[in-house]
Structures are given as C-alpha cells and as structure tokens.
Design an enzyme around this catalytic site. Structure first.
Site, PDB file in Angstrom:
ATOM      1  N   THR A  20      -5.127   6.362 -18.439  1.00 58.75           N
ATOM      2  CA  THR A  20      -5.172   5.025 -17.832  1.00 58.75           C
ATOM      3  C   THR A  20      -4.429   4.007 -18.676  1.00 58.75           C
ATOM      4  O   THR A  20      -3.870   3.048 -18.150  1.00 58.75           O
ATOM      5  CB  THR A  20      -6.645   4.597 -17.639  1.00 58.75           C
ATOM      6  OG1 THR A  20      -7.229   5.453 -16.656  1.00 58.75           O
ATOM      7  CG2 THR A  20      -6.776   3.165 -17.184  1.00 58.75           C
ATOM      8  N   THR A  99      -9.263   8.622 -20.950  1.00 58.74           N
ATOM      9  CA  THR A  99     -10.633   8.579 -21.477  1.00 58.74           C
ATOM     10  C   THR A  99     -11.474   9.776 -21.040  1.00 58.74           C
ATOM     11  O   THR A  99     -12.463  10.102 -21.699  1.00 58.74           O
ATOM     12  CB  THR A  99     -11.358   7.293 -21.021  1.00 58.74           C
ATOM     13  OG1 THR A  99     -11.409   7.260 -19.593  1.00 58.74           O
ATOM     14  CG2 THR A  99     -10.665   6.046 -21.542  1.00 58.74           C
ATOM     15  N   ASP A 100     -11.092  10.436 -19.927  1.00 61.77           N
ATOM     16  CA  ASP A 100     -11.985  11.458 -19.351  1.00 61.77           C
ATOM     17  C   ASP A 100     -12.222  12.644 -20.281  1.00 61.77           C
ATOM     18  O   ASP A 100     -13.333  13.181 -20.328  1.00 61.77           O
ATOM     19  CB  ASP A 100     -11.415  11.976 -18.025  1.00 61.77           C
ATOM     20  CG  ASP A 100     -11.508  10.938 -16.917  1.00 61.77           C
ATOM     21  OD1 ASP A 100     -12.169   9.905 -17.126  1.00 61.77           O
ATOM     22  OD2 ASP A 100     -10.918  11.167 -15.843  1.00 61.77           O
TER      23      ASP A 100
HETATM   24  N1  ASP Z   1      -8.731   9.574 -15.394  1.00 61.59           N
HETATM   25  C1  ASP Z   1      -8.215   8.789 -16.493  1.00 61.59           C
HETATM   26  C2  ASP Z   1      -7.796   9.734 -17.601  1.00 61.59           C
HETATM   27  O1  ASP Z   1      -8.653  10.299 -18.212  1.00 61.59           O
HETATM   28  C3  ASP Z   1      -9.246   7.845 -16.962  1.00 61.59           C
HETATM   29  C4  ASP Z   1      -8.866   7.002 -18.130  1.00 61.59           C
HETATM   30  O2  ASP Z   1      -7.930   7.243 -18.850  1.00 61.59           O
HETATM   31  O3  ASP Z   1      -9.600   6.008 -18.377  1.00 61.59           O
HETATM   32  O4  ASP Z   1      -6.632   9.955 -17.807  1.00 61.59           O
END
Ligand code: ASP
Length: 258
Positions: A20, A99-100
C-alpha cells in the site's frame, strides 16, 4: 532507556517490494479503494524531499500486494538484503513492504540473516495518493532508524513506532497505527528523526541463506488449518489426500484443538 541523537553517513539501500505504501487510487484522497504496488521505490523516495541528497540507493526487488507474497519473492529479497549488507559502505537496508505479510517477512529475514546491520521494514496503511498519506513520514523514519549507529537486526517502522521482528504483528485493518509488539511494547519510537529506544535490538543465530538456497517450487507444501467450534476433520483428510507435507494448526485458547 537510551536515546540516540546521531546519524551515520553510510549508504542506506532502499529495496522496493510494493504494498500500500506504493499504492494508488484513481479517486483522489481514497484511503481504501486503491490498488497496491503501483509506484516504484524511486517514486516513493522522490515524495520525501527531506531525503534529497542523502546517501541512498534504490532497487526494485518486487512489485506486489504483500497478500501475494511467495517463496520465490522471499528468496530474491533475502538474497538482495544479504548482498547489500555485505558491502562495507552500506550502513543499513530499508525494505518497503505491504502490511499484510510484513510480520512474516520480518521474521524470515531475522531468522535467516540475523543481520549485524539494521534491516528496516516500512509500510503504510494509506496509499501514496491519499490526502494524508502515511508512507512518506514512515519512510523518513525508517531511514533514520537505518542510519542510527549501533542499530542491528530486523525491525519494522510505522506510525512513529519501531517493532522488533520477533514481536511485530498487524492488529488493525485500517488505522495508521496498525502494528503492535503486544505486551512487550515497541522497541522504540522515532521522534523528529531521532530514535528513542526502550529495548535491545533483535539478536540470534542466523540459519544462513543456504536454507533458502533451493528451488522454491520444490519447498515442502505446508498448510495452516484453524481450529474452531464445529471444525471438521474432513478438511485435514482432504489436505492429506492431496499430498500436503506438513500442517500447522492455529488453535483456540491456549492452543486447544476442537
Ligand atoms: N494488501 C496490502 C499489502 O499488504 C495492504 C497494505 O500494504 O497495507 O500489500
């Protein structure tokens, strides 16, 4: 508690993997309806004027939504991190990440490399096109941690907090302070570019890159199954029939299994 007020002038290498933090939306200011992994790591750096002129290098290792992280990308990332860490001129590494699966990547890099220099994972909860994107500040803070003399091990930096690889976990789905170190609390905080540290850096014995040095398509097939009220053994039997080579059970309570 210790605080550090100096920064080293060594090179920091920024490795881009997507997420993200590199996301974009066609609707200006949208925090949720966006596509991850749209901006290059060079673009992310260009969005942080305070880093202009700093001794930085950028390399795009991958460009994915971290929910799609896979063994081949982990292998490529671990190799890239190790290659740059071996350069005497490199002070530390920053990895831009989704973040995932950030906590999985952090744990893997710490276990495999146990680096004597800092490897700082950085992410964002809002895309680069958000009205108040959190990525640029997080990236600035991550570089400050990577340039902190004496820093070592794998940590994650988000929302002004520094989390050790063996503690960090995502605990919220959209808040910008979505990460926690649980009861231990964060390793430290970044205040105006200065690390205030409350705990020791992650340490341990490195398993070594060799453990990743095989064709990822040949790695054993291991699945995670969850235990829950009403869970049926059919799911396990179906996996065994399909040839699964290992199972990790995510239990209820104190590891209890239905
Ligand atoms: N789906 C995204 C990822 O993990 C979520 C994020 O980065 O906050 O790439």
């Amino acid at each position: 508690m210790t605080s550090t007020i100096e920064h080293s002038a060594g090179t920091v290498v920024i490795l881009g993997t997507g997420g993200t933090i590199a996301g974009a939306s066609s609707v200006a200011g949208d925090n949720v309806g966006y596509t991850a992994a749209q901006r290059s790591v060079a673009d992310l750096l260009a969005a942080v004027p305070a880093l202009a002129g700093a001794p930085l290098e950028a390399e795009q290792v991958a460009q994915l939504d971290s929910k799609d992280m896979d063994a081949a990308t982990w292998q490529a990332l671990a190799r890239a991190v190790a290659r740059h860490l071996a350069r005497p001129a490199v002070q530390g590494i920053v990895v831009t990440h989704g973040t995932d699966t950030l906590e999985e990547t952090a744990w893997l890099l710490q276990q495999v490399l146990a680096p004597a220099k800092p490897v700082v994972l950085v992410a964002a909860m809002r895309p680069a096109t958000a009205l108040a994107a959190d990525g640029p500040q997080n990236l600035l803070d991550a570089v400050a941690v990577a340039r902190t003399p004496g820093a070592r091990g794998v940590v994650a930096v988000l929302a002004g907090q520094v989390h050790a690889a063996d503690r960090v976990r995502k605990v919220h789905t959209y808040r910008t302070d979505a990460f926690s170190s649980g009861d231990a609390g964060p390793l430290g905080v970044v205040e105006e570019g200065v690390l205030r540290r409350f705990a020791d850096w992650p340490a341990g014995v490195a398993l070594g890159l060799d453990v990743l040095d095989t064709d990822p398509t040949q790695w054993p097939w291991v699945e995670i199954v969850t235990s829950h009220a009403g869970a049926r053994g059919d799911a396990v039997r179906a996996l065994l029939a399909a040839g699964v080579q290992g199972l990790v059970v995510a239990g209820t309570g104190n590891g209890s299994v239905h």
